[in-house]
Write a protein that holds these residues in place. Structure first.
Motif, PDB file in Angstrom:
ATOM      1  N   LEU A  49       3.161   3.011  12.448  1.00 43.37           N
ATOM      2  CA  LEU A  49       3.491   3.224  11.047  1.00 43.37           C
ATOM      3  C   LEU A  49       2.484   4.207  10.472  1.00 43.37           C
ATOM      4  O   LEU A  49       1.274   3.978  10.569  1.00 43.37           O
ATOM      5  CB  LEU A  49       3.436   1.902  10.275  1.00 43.37           C
ATOM      6  CG  LEU A  49       3.695   1.950   8.775  1.00 43.37           C
ATOM      7  CD1 LEU A  49       4.330   0.653   8.307  1.00 43.37           C
ATOM      8  CD2 LEU A  49       2.447   2.235   7.967  1.00 43.37           C
ATOM      9  N   TYR A  50       2.987   5.297   9.901  1.00 41.76           N
ATOM     10  CA  TYR A  50       2.143   6.256   9.185  1.00 41.76           C
ATOM     11  C   TYR A  50       2.564   6.204   7.729  1.00 41.76           C
ATOM     12  O   TYR A  50       3.734   6.449   7.404  1.00 41.76           O
ATOM     13  CB  TYR A  50       2.312   7.675   9.740  1.00 41.76           C
ATOM     14  CG  TYR A  50       1.629   8.714   8.886  1.00 41.76           C
ATOM     15  CD1 TYR A  50       0.249   8.738   8.773  1.00 41.76           C
ATOM     16  CD2 TYR A  50       2.363   9.648   8.168  1.00 41.76           C
ATOM     17  CE1 TYR A  50      -0.389   9.674   7.967  1.00 41.76           C
ATOM     18  CE2 TYR A  50       1.737  10.590   7.369  1.00 41.76           C
ATOM     19  CZ  TYR A  50       0.366  10.593   7.267  1.00 41.76           C
ATOM     20  OH  TYR A  50      -0.260  11.515   6.463  1.00 41.76           O
ATOM     21  N   LEU A  51       1.626   5.854   6.844  1.00 44.79           N
ATOM     22  CA  LEU A  51       1.940   5.776   5.419  1.00 44.79           C
ATOM     23  C   LEU A  51       1.728   7.154   4.799  1.00 44.79           C
ATOM     24  O   LEU A  51       0.599   7.629   4.666  1.00 44.79           O
ATOM     25  CB  LEU A  51       1.095   4.714   4.717  1.00 44.79           C
ATOM     26  CG  LEU A  51       1.562   4.364   3.306  1.00 44.79           C
ATOM     27  CD1 LEU A  51       2.993   3.833   3.309  1.00 44.79           C
ATOM     28  CD2 LEU A  51       0.636   3.366   2.658  1.00 44.79           C
ATOM     29  N   VAL A  52       2.829   7.797   4.449  1.00 50.47           N
ATOM     30  CA  VAL A  52       2.816   9.149   3.903  1.00 50.47           C
ATOM     31  C   VAL A  52       2.267   9.150   2.483  1.00 50.47           C
ATOM     32  O   VAL A  52       1.417   9.973   2.126  1.00 50.47           O
ATOM     33  CB  VAL A  52       4.239   9.758   3.929  1.00 50.47           C
ATOM     34  CG1 VAL A  52       4.265  11.144   3.302  1.00 50.47           C
ATOM     35  CG2 VAL A  52       4.776   9.787   5.356  1.00 50.47           C
ATOM     36  N   GLU A  53       2.767   8.201   1.668  1.00 51.32           N
ATOM     37  CA  GLU A  53       2.293   8.095   0.284  1.00 51.32           C
ATOM     38  C   GLU A  53       2.392   6.658  -0.179  1.00 51.32           C
ATOM     39  O   GLU A  53       3.195   5.889   0.327  1.00 51.32           O
ATOM     40  CB  GLU A  53       3.090   9.017  -0.642  1.00 51.32           C
ATOM     41  CG  GLU A  53       4.567   8.721  -0.703  1.00 51.32           C
ATOM     42  CD  GLU A  53       5.351   9.734  -1.535  1.00 51.32           C
ATOM     43  OE1 GLU A  53       4.760  10.717  -1.999  1.00 51.32           O
ATOM     44  OE2 GLU A  53       6.551   9.534  -1.700  1.00 51.32           O
ATOM     45  N   GLY A  54       1.530   6.300  -1.127  1.00 44.21           N
ATOM     46  CA  GLY A  54       1.574   4.972  -1.718  1.00 44.21           C
ATOM     47  C   GLY A  54       0.569   4.012  -1.111  1.00 44.21           C
ATOM     48  O   GLY A  54      -0.440   4.404  -0.523  1.00 44.21           O
ATOM     49  N   GLU A  55       0.880   2.719  -1.253  1.00 41.83           N
ATOM     50  CA  GLU A  55       0.032   1.643  -0.749  1.00 41.83           C
ATOM     51  C   GLU A  55       0.916   0.439  -0.460  1.00 41.83           C
ATOM     52  O   GLU A  55       1.770   0.095  -1.280  1.00 41.83           O
ATOM     53  CB  GLU A  55      -1.028   1.276  -1.777  1.00 41.83           C
ATOM     54  CG  GLU A  55      -2.016   0.236  -1.311  1.00 41.83           C
ATOM     55  CD  GLU A  55      -3.124   0.019  -2.333  1.00 41.83           C
ATOM     56  OE1 GLU A  55      -3.208  -1.107  -2.855  1.00 41.83           O
ATOM     57  OE2 GLU A  55      -3.869   0.971  -2.591  1.00 41.83           O
ATOM     58  N   ILE A  56       0.707  -0.170   0.703  1.00 42.65           N
ATOM     59  CA  ILE A  56       1.476  -1.358   1.060  1.00 42.65           C
ATOM     60  C   ILE A  56       0.556  -2.456   1.569  1.00 42.65           C
ATOM     61  O   ILE A  56      -0.552  -2.201   2.020  1.00 42.65           O
ATOM     62  CB  ILE A  56       2.560  -1.060   2.124  1.00 42.65           C
ATOM     63  CG1 ILE A  56       1.934  -0.615   3.452  1.00 42.65           C
ATOM     64  CG2 ILE A  56       3.580  -0.055   1.630  1.00 42.65           C
ATOM     65  CD1 ILE A  56       2.924  -0.514   4.594  1.00 42.65           C
ATOM     66  N   GLU A  57       1.061  -3.686   1.466  1.00 41.94           N
ATOM     67  CA  GLU A  57       0.472  -4.838   2.134  1.00 41.94           C
ATOM     68  C   GLU A  57       1.354  -5.074   3.354  1.00 41.94           C
ATOM     69  O   GLU A  57       2.544  -5.367   3.222  1.00 41.94           O
ATOM     70  CB  GLU A  57       0.480  -6.065   1.233  1.00 41.94           C
ATOM     71  CG  GLU A  57      -0.427  -5.942   0.034  1.00 41.94           C
ATOM     72  CD  GLU A  57      -0.323  -7.140  -0.903  1.00 41.94           C
ATOM     73  OE1 GLU A  57       0.602  -7.965  -0.757  1.00 41.94           O
ATOM     74  OE2 GLU A  57      -1.171  -7.217  -1.801  1.00 41.94           O
ATOM     75  N   GLU A  66      -4.136  -4.191   4.178  1.00 38.18           N
ATOM     76  CA  GLU A  66      -3.931  -3.179   3.148  1.00 38.18           C
ATOM     77  C   GLU A  66      -3.819  -1.817   3.836  1.00 38.18           C
ATOM     78  O   GLU A  66      -4.708  -1.447   4.607  1.00 38.18           O
ATOM     79  CB  GLU A  66      -5.102  -3.165   2.161  1.00 38.18           C
ATOM     80  CG  GLU A  66      -5.291  -4.460   1.394  1.00 38.18           C
ATOM     81  CD  GLU A  66      -4.144  -4.761   0.443  1.00 38.18           C
ATOM     82  OE1 GLU A  66      -3.570  -3.812  -0.139  1.00 38.18           O
ATOM     83  OE2 GLU A  66      -3.817  -5.953   0.293  1.00 38.18           O
ATOM     84  N   VAL A  67      -2.742  -1.103   3.576  1.00 35.86           N
ATOM     85  CA  VAL A  67      -2.523   0.207   4.171  1.00 35.86           C
ATOM     86  C   VAL A  67      -2.342   1.196   3.031  1.00 35.86           C
ATOM     87  O   VAL A  67      -1.541   0.964   2.122  1.00 35.86           O
ATOM     88  CB  VAL A  67      -1.284   0.204   5.097  1.00 35.86           C
ATOM     89  CG1 VAL A  67      -1.087   1.570   5.744  1.00 35.86           C
ATOM     90  CG2 VAL A  67      -1.395  -0.893   6.157  1.00 35.86           C
ATOM     91  N   THR A  68      -3.122   2.286   3.052  1.00 37.16           N
ATOM     92  CA  THR A  68      -3.038   3.287   1.993  1.00 37.16           C
ATOM     93  C   THR A  68      -2.591   4.624   2.570  1.00 37.16           C
ATOM     94  O   THR A  68      -2.641   4.849   3.781  1.00 37.16           O
ATOM     95  CB  THR A  68      -4.398   3.454   1.276  1.00 37.16           C
ATOM     96  OG1 THR A  68      -5.385   3.844   2.233  1.00 37.16           O
ATOM     97  CG2 THR A  68      -4.841   2.159   0.609  1.00 37.16           C
ATOM     98  N   ALA A  69      -2.151   5.515   1.698  1.00 37.60           N
ATOM     99  CA  ALA A  69      -1.649   6.822   2.115  1.00 37.60           C
ATOM    100  C   ALA A  69      -2.634   7.486   3.072  1.00 37.60           C
ATOM    101  O   ALA A  69      -3.837   7.498   2.838  1.00 37.60           O
ATOM    102  CB  ALA A  69      -1.412   7.705   0.898  1.00 37.60           C
ATOM    103  N   GLY A  70      -2.082   8.004   4.175  1.00 34.07           N
ATOM    104  CA  GLY A  70      -2.902   8.650   5.191  1.00 34.07           C
ATOM    105  C   GLY A  70      -3.289   7.736   6.337  1.00 34.07           C
ATOM    106  O   GLY A  70      -3.722   8.212   7.385  1.00 34.07           O
ATOM    107  N   ASP A  71      -3.128   6.421   6.156  1.00 34.94           N
ATOM    108  CA  ASP A  71      -3.449   5.474   7.228  1.00 34.94           C
ATOM    109  C   ASP A  71      -2.336   5.452   8.273  1.00 34.94           C
ATOM    110  O   ASP A  71      -1.153   5.641   7.958  1.00 34.94           O
ATOM    111  CB  ASP A  71      -3.610   4.048   6.688  1.00 34.94           C
ATOM    112  CG  ASP A  71      -4.885   3.842   5.895  1.00 34.94           C
ATOM    113  OD1 ASP A  71      -5.768   4.710   5.936  1.00 34.94           O
ATOM    114  OD2 ASP A  71      -4.982   2.780   5.234  1.00 34.94           O
TER     115      ASP A  71
END
Length: 101
Positions: A49-57, A66-71
């Motif tokens: 999973l690559y988080l392009v934008e935003g923030e997810i749990e 916690e995953v933030t944009a760029g992670d």
């Protein structure tokens, strides 16, 4: 053969398949703040999973991350998986078939 797709041009909410009928399965996931995907699994898959934008749990089994944009995260699809957006988010997921031992 080379195929290039723009994430913003993919059809489907919250899931859009970037390359239908092709492996590895590649999905754009778009979630509004507060939106979640119910717990589910992907047997016999390894997931990136690559988080392009935003923030997810990102809940994986009994743990929440916690995953933030760029992670970028890699995990086993045999466990329960449930992402929840804490702000509007877009992720790219690659679900690869697990190689035989």
């Amino acid at each position: 053969m080379t195929t290039i797709r723009a994430l913003d041009d993919l059809d489907g909410e919250p899931h859009a398949n970037a390359f239908p009928d092709a492996e590895p399965k590649t999905i754009r996931l778009t979630l509004a703040a507060g939106e979640a995907v119910p717990a589910h699994d992907h047997p016999d898959r390894e997931i990136v999973l690559y988080l392009v934008e935003g923030e997810i749990e990102l809940t994986l089994g009994e743990e929440t991350h916690e995953v933030t944009a760029g992670d970028v995260a890699r995990f086993d699809g045999d466990q329960d998986v449930s992402p929840k957006a804490t702000e509007d988010s877009t992720a790219l997921l690659v679900l690869a078939e697990r190689a035989g031992d």
